[in-house]
Write a protein that holds these residues in place. Structure first.
Motif, PDB file in Angstrom:
ATOM      1  N   PRO A  53       0.788  -1.243   0.000  1.00 46.09           N
ATOM      2  CA  PRO A  53       0.000   0.000   0.000  1.00 46.09           C
ATOM      3  C   PRO A  53       0.818   1.289   0.000  1.00 46.09           C
ATOM      4  CG  PRO A  53       0.052  -0.909   2.203  1.00 46.09           C
ATOM      5  CD  PRO A  53       0.837  -1.846   1.335  1.00 46.09           C
ATOM      6  N   LEU A  54       2.136   1.215  -0.095  1.00 41.63           N
ATOM      7  CA  LEU A  54       2.971   2.404   0.065  1.00 41.63           C
ATOM      8  C   LEU A  54       2.576   3.550  -0.862  1.00 41.63           C
ATOM      9  CD1 LEU A  54       6.666   1.240   0.606  1.00 41.63           C
ATOM     10  CD2 LEU A  54       5.111   2.317   2.235  1.00 41.63           C
ATOM     11  N   THR A  55       2.284   3.242  -2.108  1.00 44.57           N
ATOM     12  CA  THR A  55       1.980   4.279  -3.097  1.00 44.57           C
ATOM     13  C   THR A  55       0.767   5.105  -2.712  1.00 44.57           C
ATOM     14  OG1 THR A  55       2.845   2.789  -4.796  1.00 44.57           O
ATOM     15  CG2 THR A  55       1.615   4.696  -5.561  1.00 44.57           C
ATOM     16  N   PHE A  56      -0.146   4.530  -1.981  1.00 46.75           N
ATOM     17  CA  PHE A  56      -1.404   5.200  -1.661  1.00 46.75           C
ATOM     18  C   PHE A  56      -1.360   5.931  -0.317  1.00 46.75           C
ATOM     19  CE2 PHE A  56      -2.157   1.276  -4.063  1.00 46.75           C
ATOM     20  CZ  PHE A  56      -2.707   1.804  -5.220  1.00 46.75           C
ATOM     21  N   LEU A  57      -0.188   6.031   0.287  1.00 44.91           N
ATOM     22  CA  LEU A  57      -0.058   6.672   1.588  1.00 44.91           C
ATOM     23  C   LEU A  57       0.614   8.031   1.460  1.00 44.91           C
ATOM     24  CD1 LEU A  57       1.222   3.609   3.683  1.00 44.91           C
ATOM     25  CD2 LEU A  57      -1.140   4.370   3.369  1.00 44.91           C
ATOM     26  N   SER A  58       0.320   8.915   2.398  1.00 43.78           N
ATOM     27  CA  SER A  58       1.006  10.204   2.449  1.00 43.78           C
ATOM     28  C   SER A  58       2.431   9.981   2.938  1.00 43.78           C
ATOM     29  CB  SER A  58       0.276  11.147   3.401  1.00 43.78           C
ATOM     30  OG  SER A  58       0.355  10.664   4.734  1.00 43.78           O
ATOM     31  N   GLN A  59       3.259  11.017   2.848  1.00 40.51           N
ATOM     32  CA  GLN A  59       4.648  10.873   3.270  1.00 40.51           C
ATOM     33  C   GLN A  59       4.760  10.507   4.742  1.00 40.51           C
ATOM     34  OE1 GLN A  59       6.891  14.355   2.217  1.00 40.51           O
ATOM     35  NE2 GLN A  59       7.064  13.766   0.060  1.00 40.51           N
ATOM     36  N   GLU A  60       3.923  11.124   5.563  1.00 41.20           N
ATOM     37  CA  GLU A  60       3.954  10.802   6.994  1.00 41.20           C
ATOM     38  C   GLU A  60       3.505   9.361   7.235  1.00 41.20           C
ATOM     39  OE1 GLU A  60       5.089  12.511   9.607  1.00 41.20           O
ATOM     40  OE2 GLU A  60       5.835  13.916   8.090  1.00 41.20           O
ATOM     41  N   GLU A  61       2.495   8.930   6.507  1.00 36.61           N
ATOM     42  CA  GLU A  61       2.004   7.558   6.652  1.00 36.61           C
ATOM     43  C   GLU A  61       3.032   6.553   6.145  1.00 36.61           C
ATOM     44  OE1 GLU A  61      -2.838   8.160   6.239  1.00 36.61           O
ATOM     45  OE2 GLU A  61      -1.589   8.017   4.428  1.00 36.61           O
ATOM     46  N   GLN A  62       3.765   6.950   5.099  1.00 39.75           N
ATOM     47  CA  GLN A  62       4.804   6.074   4.577  1.00 39.75           C
ATOM     48  C   GLN A  62       5.911   5.861   5.613  1.00 39.75           C
ATOM     49  OE1 GLN A  62       6.058   7.964   0.963  1.00 39.75           O
ATOM     50  NE2 GLN A  62       4.214   7.361  -0.175  1.00 39.75           N
ATOM     51  N   LYS A  63       6.278   6.928   6.311  1.00 36.51           N
ATOM     52  CA  LYS A  63       7.321   6.806   7.338  1.00 36.51           C
ATOM     53  C   LYS A  63       6.885   5.869   8.462  1.00 36.51           C
ATOM     54  CE  LYS A  63       9.356  11.399   6.622  1.00 36.51           C
ATOM     55  NZ  LYS A  63       9.596  12.737   7.239  1.00 36.51           N
ATOM     56  N   ALA A  64       5.601   5.916   8.805  1.00 37.29           N
ATOM     57  CA  ALA A  64       5.101   5.105   9.913  1.00 37.29           C
ATOM     58  C   ALA A  64       4.711   3.699   9.498  1.00 37.29           C
ATOM     59  CB  ALA A  64       3.887   5.803  10.551  1.00 37.29           C
ATOM     60  N   TYR A  65       4.523   3.490   8.188  1.00 42.56           N
ATOM     61  CA  TYR A  65       4.009   2.207   7.705  1.00 42.56           C
ATOM     62  C   TYR A  65       4.915   1.035   8.106  1.00 42.56           C
ATOM     63  CZ  TYR A  65       2.733  -1.641   4.652  1.00 42.56           C
ATOM     64  OH  TYR A  65       2.377  -2.877   4.182  1.00 42.56           O
ATOM     65  N   GLY A  66       4.336   0.074   8.742  1.00 42.38           N
ATOM     66  CA  GLY A  66       5.033  -1.169   9.064  1.00 42.38           C
ATOM     67  C   GLY A  66       5.993  -1.105  10.235  1.00 42.38           C
ATOM     68  N   ASN A  67       6.142   0.064  10.856  1.00 40.05           N
ATOM     69  CA  ASN A  67       7.122   0.189  11.937  1.00 40.05           C
ATOM     70  C   ASN A  67       6.798  -0.726  13.119  1.00 40.05           C
ATOM     71  OD1 ASN A  67       8.294   2.084  10.322  1.00 40.05           O
ATOM     72  ND2 ASN A  67       7.771   3.853  11.580  1.00 40.05           N
ATOM     73  N   ALA A  68       5.525  -0.793  13.483  1.00 37.28           N
ATOM     74  CA  ALA A  68       5.128  -1.634  14.615  1.00 37.28           C
ATOM     75  C   ALA A  68       5.371  -3.111  14.299  1.00 37.28           C
ATOM     76  CB  ALA A  68       3.659  -1.393  14.960  1.00 37.28           C
ATOM     77  N   GLU A  69       5.048  -3.502  13.068  1.00 39.58           N
ATOM     78  CA  GLU A  69       5.238  -4.903  12.681  1.00 39.58           C
ATOM     79  C   GLU A  69       6.722  -5.270  12.609  1.00 39.58           C
ATOM     80  OE1 GLU A  69       1.202  -3.698  11.309  1.00 39.58           O
ATOM     81  OE2 GLU A  69       3.200  -2.805  11.292  1.00 39.58           O
ATOM     82  N   ILE A  70       7.538  -4.352  12.087  1.00 38.77           N
ATOM     83  CA  ILE A  70       8.976  -4.616  12.029  1.00 38.77           C
ATOM     84  C   ILE A  70       9.554  -4.732  13.436  1.00 38.77           C
ATOM     85  CG2 ILE A  70      11.217  -3.615  11.405  1.00 38.77           C
ATOM     86  CD1 ILE A  70       9.749  -4.845   9.065  1.00 38.77           C
ATOM     87  N   LYS A  71       9.051  -3.933  14.355  1.00 41.16           N
ATOM     88  CA  LYS A  71       9.509  -4.037  15.750  1.00 41.16           C
ATOM     89  C   LYS A  71       9.166  -5.407  16.324  1.00 41.16           C
ATOM     90  CE  LYS A  71       9.496  -1.696  20.219  1.00 41.16           C
ATOM     91  NZ  LYS A  71       9.493  -2.960  20.962  1.00 41.16           N
ATOM     92  N   THR A  72       7.961  -5.898  15.995  1.00 36.75           N
ATOM     93  CA  THR A  72       7.578  -7.238  16.449  1.00 36.75           C
ATOM     94  C   THR A  72       8.554  -8.281  15.935  1.00 36.75           C
ATOM     95  OG1 THR A  72       5.227  -6.657  16.537  1.00 36.75           O
ATOM     96  CG2 THR A  72       5.761  -8.990  16.355  1.00 36.75           C
ATOM     97  N   LEU A  73       8.927  -8.161  14.671  1.00 36.62           N
ATOM     98  CA  LEU A  73       9.836  -9.133  14.061  1.00 36.62           C
ATOM     99  C   LEU A  73      11.249  -9.038  14.632  1.00 36.62           C
ATOM    100  CD1 LEU A  73       8.702  -8.843  10.322  1.00 36.62           C
ATOM    101  CD2 LEU A  73       8.189 -10.694  11.920  1.00 36.62           C
TER     102      LEU A  73
END
Length: 206
Positions: free
Chosen positions: A45-65
């Protein structure tokens, strides 16, 4: 003596409680969280997100991993396994990877294709993230492979071959599932290997 309806209900309730406890033990919530977290690696979904949303995208999941794969694990009373990734480095790689994928307009309809591109073109930039991608790509998220395995086992270990040993069955299944088709097999090499063995009895005792 016939069981009463109340006794049947108690037995059923005890059975269900034990079943649920075993399922929770076998598939803890942590495991399902990790499995779901792998999905963000596809970055669809990266293309459909704003710049701020792109920066935050997946951060929580990557932390879990990284919390799971970036720490040493105890394997038994006397041993442990080293972390598979470096936690802080992987988090930095995730931010850079999102920027790289968007900037180069890499295709994201197939996670396998995406990470092959990243491996071929940016292997040195994302060593830890590529480890996570490898884990995601080999993780069985459906039962099709298991069902194929059972079908292969049943085709090999028939009623007439019920005494087939576990090691032999495993070898035959590996050849059947992972080996070349019979038409492409080089029987010359197989014969030479067989001739090199000291014990060439077809029905050697195990």
């Amino acid at each position: 003596m016939k069981s009463t309806s109340k006794e049947v209900q108690e037995i059923r309730s005890t059975f269900c409680d034990n079943l649920l406890q075993n399922l929770d033990r076998r598939f803890p919530k942590e495991s399902s969280d990790i499995t779901c977290a792998f999905a963000v690696l596809a970055m669809r979904p990266l293309t459909f997100l704003s710049q701020e949303e792109q920066k935050a995208y997946g951060n929580a999941e990557i932390k879990t991993l990284v919390d799971f794969y970036g720490k040493e694990k105890k394997t038994d009373e006397h041993g442990s396994s080293l972390p598979l990734i470096e936690k802080d480095a992987c988090i930095e790689e995730w931010q850079l990877a999102k920027h790289t994928v968007l900037q180069n307009k890499y295709p994201r309809d197939s996670m396998k294709v995406l990470y092959k591109i990243l491996f071929d073109s940016h292997k040195d930039s994302f060593p830890n993230l590529l480890v996570l991608a490898q884990l995601a790509l080999i993780m069985p998220l459906h039962t099709a492979d298991c069902e194929r395995g059972f079908s292969c086992q049943n085709a090999i270990k028939t009623a007439r071959r019920s005494s087939l040993k576990e090691d032999s069955l495993n070898t035959l299944m590996t050849i059947k599932c992972e080996g070349q088709p019979v038409a492409e097999h080089d029987f010359g090499d197989a014969v030479q290997l067989w001739k090199s063995k000291k014990n060439r009895r077809l029905l050697a005792k195990q």
